[in-house]
Design an enzyme around this catalytic site. Structure first.
Site, PDB file in Angstrom:
ATOM      1  N   ASP A 258       0.839  -1.189   0.000  1.00  0.00           N
ATOM      2  CA  ASP A 258       0.000   0.000   0.000  1.00  0.00           C
ATOM      3  C   ASP A 258       0.880   1.246   0.000  1.00  0.00           C
ATOM      4  O   ASP A 258       1.382   1.669   1.039  1.00  0.00           O
ATOM      5  CB  ASP A 258      -0.853  -0.088   1.287  1.00  0.00           C
ATOM      6  CG  ASP A 258      -1.538   1.197   1.658  1.00  0.00           C
ATOM      7  OD1 ASP A 258      -2.234   1.745   0.804  1.00  0.00           O
ATOM      8  OD2 ASP A 258      -1.381   1.641   2.831  1.00  0.00           O
ATOM      9  N   CYS A 314      -7.789  13.220  -0.861  1.00  0.00           N
ATOM     10  CA  CYS A 314      -6.459  13.340  -1.478  1.00  0.00           C
ATOM     11  C   CYS A 314      -6.172  14.769  -1.917  1.00  0.00           C
ATOM     12  O   CYS A 314      -7.042  15.420  -2.509  1.00  0.00           O
ATOM     13  CB  CYS A 314      -6.383  12.500  -2.746  1.00  0.00           C
ATOM     14  SG  CYS A 314      -6.627  10.772  -2.462  1.00  0.00           S
ATOM     15  N   ARG A 414       4.122   5.757   3.387  1.00  0.00           N
ATOM     16  CA  ARG A 414       3.248   5.631   2.211  1.00  0.00           C
ATOM     17  C   ARG A 414       3.473   6.797   1.250  1.00  0.00           C
ATOM     18  O   ARG A 414       3.368   6.675   0.052  1.00  0.00           O
ATOM     19  CB  ARG A 414       1.781   5.591   2.673  1.00  0.00           C
ATOM     20  CG  ARG A 414       0.806   5.264   1.553  1.00  0.00           C
ATOM     21  CD  ARG A 414      -0.618   5.179   2.078  1.00  0.00           C
ATOM     22  NE  ARG A 414      -1.486   4.459   1.163  1.00  0.00           N
ATOM     23  CZ  ARG A 414      -2.154   5.012   0.138  1.00  0.00           C
ATOM     24  NH1 ARG A 414      -2.069   6.305  -0.069  1.00  0.00           N
ATOM     25  NH2 ARG A 414      -2.902   4.289  -0.656  1.00  0.00           N
TER      26      ARG A 414
HETATM   27  P1  XMP Z   1     -12.154   7.718  -1.234  1.00  0.00           P
HETATM   28  O1  XMP Z   1     -12.487   8.613  -2.372  1.00  0.00           O
HETATM   29  O2  XMP Z   1     -12.905   6.429  -1.299  1.00  0.00           O
HETATM   30  O3  XMP Z   1     -10.607   7.368  -1.422  1.00  0.00           O
HETATM   31  O4  XMP Z   1     -12.318   8.394   0.083  1.00  0.00           O
HETATM   32  C1  XMP Z   1      -9.929   6.458  -0.612  1.00  0.00           C
HETATM   33  C2  XMP Z   1      -8.532   6.223  -1.159  1.00  0.00           C
HETATM   34  O5  XMP Z   1      -7.750   7.427  -1.144  1.00  0.00           O
HETATM   35  C3  XMP Z   1      -6.370   7.101  -1.019  1.00  0.00           C
HETATM   36  N1  XMP Z   1      -5.815   7.937   0.054  1.00  0.00           N
HETATM   37  C4  XMP Z   1      -5.129   9.056  -0.140  1.00  0.00           C
HETATM   38  N2  XMP Z   1      -4.685   9.656  -1.273  1.00  0.00           N
HETATM   39  N3  XMP Z   1      -3.743  11.381   0.029  1.00  0.00           N
HETATM   40  C5  XMP Z   1      -3.969  10.812  -1.185  1.00  0.00           C
HETATM   41  O6  XMP Z   1      -3.526  11.354  -2.204  1.00  0.00           O
HETATM   42  C6  XMP Z   1      -4.137  10.848   1.199  1.00  0.00           C
HETATM   43  O7  XMP Z   1      -3.908  11.387   2.274  1.00  0.00           O
HETATM   44  C7  XMP Z   1      -4.867   9.615   1.113  1.00  0.00           C
HETATM   45  N4  XMP Z   1      -5.378   8.778   2.060  1.00  0.00           N
HETATM   46  C8  XMP Z   1      -5.964   7.775   1.376  1.00  0.00           C
HETATM   47  C9  XMP Z   1      -6.275   5.631  -0.720  1.00  0.00           C
HETATM   48  O8  XMP Z   1      -5.838   4.984  -1.878  1.00  0.00           O
HETATM   49  C10 XMP Z   1      -7.701   5.273  -0.325  1.00  0.00           C
HETATM   50  O9  XMP Z   1      -7.997   3.916  -0.562  1.00  0.00           O
END
Ligand code: XMP
Length: 498
Positions: A258, A314, A414
């Site tokens: 991940d 994100c 990550r």
């Molecule tokens: P959703 O849209 O379902 O997305 O809330 C969840 C996915 O977002 C990713 N993820 C991140 N991507 N910054 C990012 O650019 C972050 O802080 C972050 N946290 C999570 C991750 O792939 C998750 O499954």
């Protein structure tokens, strides 16, 4: 492989599309939505009964949500902002929730005193009452059950004086289905499995087996032993390998490497090392271009996770200027690794806002979708309900947010950050609240229902068919606004539209 015209045109002209840029075309249908088969795969060997995966995030997936999601047919990915021990604990909670096959049943010796077994049971807080009985050569000679203890007043007797020797046994490798049939036919509640030397190598208990077979077990996503399926996230390097080793002890179903940048040297080396040492499916991400997918498959990936920047929390696309609109990203990766049949499964991670987006992700080529924000507001997600302005909310944050990175090295790693301290971090995510949505089962009922409707309209009787047949129209801003309710003041909440 059948090409998707609009996505090909976009690619040819150098632009990329996402969910709100397209809508699925309807097509002749011969199946009713409720009869559609939505089974799919997370990875080469890990099946799903519904194409839904929960995100490896500290406000989304711990054991409670993973248990519920697996019972509803999907799979949860336990996040890695936990110590190795904590993460293994969460995995074990899921795996032991339904005791299909008990792999190492607690046995007693025939010459032990009843009193000693009873006090052991109390001191170890065993919740079960039946034990296989062994002789001192460790061979199975009998069974002692709750009844045998209940109807015996003299606890100074040896176990062999109360045990039953009328045994039903089955060979090692007996499946849960065969065990159920055998126990029903022979009216026995305990079924020890033995090897050719009469040693106990497993045990089924009828009440557990029946619970799995009956009830809503039809929907349960279970492994060959009848245990709920669960995956867990790891990072890269030594710590990842240590995690994998511990998770393998707990019977993990799949490992997810991940990271925010899956097409990197450290990820590929870690993937190869895991595949060299363990027989386990490894899903690798995240990526958004076809060349990356090809490289990961060549390095041994059993599944690919696509999504760079579509997530609701994100900020990668604005902070780093990187990423790709999700529908084109999925399509490009799927095409690169061999099309729509027999390829390595692709999980589309992030950006799902409505159930229609799930249909679109699959029609673009994904086998499953991973969601964070859609689950973070459920009762089973970690964290308490908070009240703001009289409304109920739950916390949801990006794993690249300041809060998540400060709490865990895993989250920093990550996002490839080595710095310490708030002022040195470069966040790629935000922290906030999502509205409280109640039970996961109710929320998922709507998502899966919406997907089935979408498949029905598209005339697809299976996930594979939607991937193959699904065709898009590109929509304009006018089409987008027409898609949503308009010219009305909504006065009543709908369970699937906010
Ligand atoms: P959703 O849209 O379902 O997305 O809330 C969840 C996915 O977002 C990713 N993820 C991140 N991507 N910054 C990012 O650019 C972050 O802080 C972050 N946290 C999570 C991750 O792939 C998750 O499954």
């Amino acid at each position: 492989m059948r090409e998707k015209l609009i996505l090909e045109i976009a690619k040819r002209d150098g632009f990329a599309l996402t969910f709100d840029d397209v809508r699925l075309r309807t097509s002749h249908a011969e199946v009713m939505p409720d009869d559609i088969n939505i089974e799919t795969k997370l990875s080469r060997n890990v099946d799903l009964k519904i194409p839904i995966v929960s995100a490896a995030m500290d406000t989304v997936t711990e054991y409670k949500l993973a248990i519920e999601l697996a019972k509803l047919g999907g799979i949860g990915v336990i996040h890695r902002s936990l110590s190795i021990e904590e993460q293994a604990f969460h995995v074990a909670k899921v795996k032991h929730h339904l005791n299909g096959l008990i792999e190492k049943p607690i046995c007693v010796y025939q010459d032990e005193k009843i009193s000693s077994v009873l006090s052991k049971r109390e001191s170890k807080a065993y919740t079960f009452h039946s034990f296989p009985v062994l002789n001192r050569d460790n061979k199975l000679v009998g069974i002692v059950t709750g009844n045998d203890f209940d109807f015996c007043d003299d606890h100074s007797l040896n176990i062999n004086e109360i045990m039953s020797t009328q045994l039903l046994t089955a060979p090692e490798g007996t499946t849960i289905d065969d065990a159920y049939r055998l126990m029903c036919r022979e009216k026995k509640k305990i079924l020890p499995l033995t090897n050719p030397y009469d040693m106990v190598v497993g045990m089924y208990v009828f009440s557990d087996v029946r619970r799995i077979k009956n009830g809503s077990a039809e929907t349960y996503n279970v492994d060959k032993k009848g245990q709920l399926r669960v995956a867990a996230a790891v990072g890269t390097g030594e710590e990842a390998l240590e995690r994998v080793s511990r998770l393998m002890d707990k019977n993990i179903d799949a490992i997810i490497i991940d990271t925010a940048h899956g097409d990197s040297k450290s990820v590929i080396e870690t993937l190869k090392e895991i595949k060299r040492n363990y027989a386990i499916d490894v899903v690798v991400g995240n990526i958004s271009v076809g060349d990356s997918a090809r490289r990961l498959i060549a390095a041994g990936a059993d599944g690919i996770k696509v999504g760079q920047g579509p997530g609701s929390i994100c900020t990668t696309r604005v902070i780093a200027g990187i990423g790709r609109p999700q529908v084109s990203a999925i399509y490009d990766c799927v095409k690169a690794i061999g099309g729509y049949s027999g390829g390595i499964p692709i999980c589309a991670d992030g950006g799902i806002r409505n159930s229609g987006d799930i249909s679109i992700a699959i029609a673009a080529g994904a086998h499953s979708v991973m969601m964070g924000s859609m689950f973070a507001g459920t009762e089973e997600a970690p964290g308490e309900i908070v009240f703001v302005d009289g409304l109920q909310w739950k916390s949801y944050r990006g794993m690249g947010s300041i809060g998540a990175m400060e709490k865990s090295r895993g989250a920093m790693e990550r996002y490839l950050q080595r710095q310490r301290g708030k002022n040195q971090l470069i966040p790629e995510g935000v922290e906030g609240l999502v509205s409280y949505k109640g039970k996961l089962a109710d929320v998922l009922f709507q998502y899966v229902g919406g997907l089935r409707r979408g498949m029905g309209y598209a005339g697809a009787a299976s996930i594979e068919e939607l991937r193959e047949k699904g065709e898009f129209d590109r929509i304009t801003i006018a089409g987008f606004s027409e898609s949503h309710p308009h010219d009305i003041k909504i006065t009543k909440d709908s369970p699937n539209y906010i």
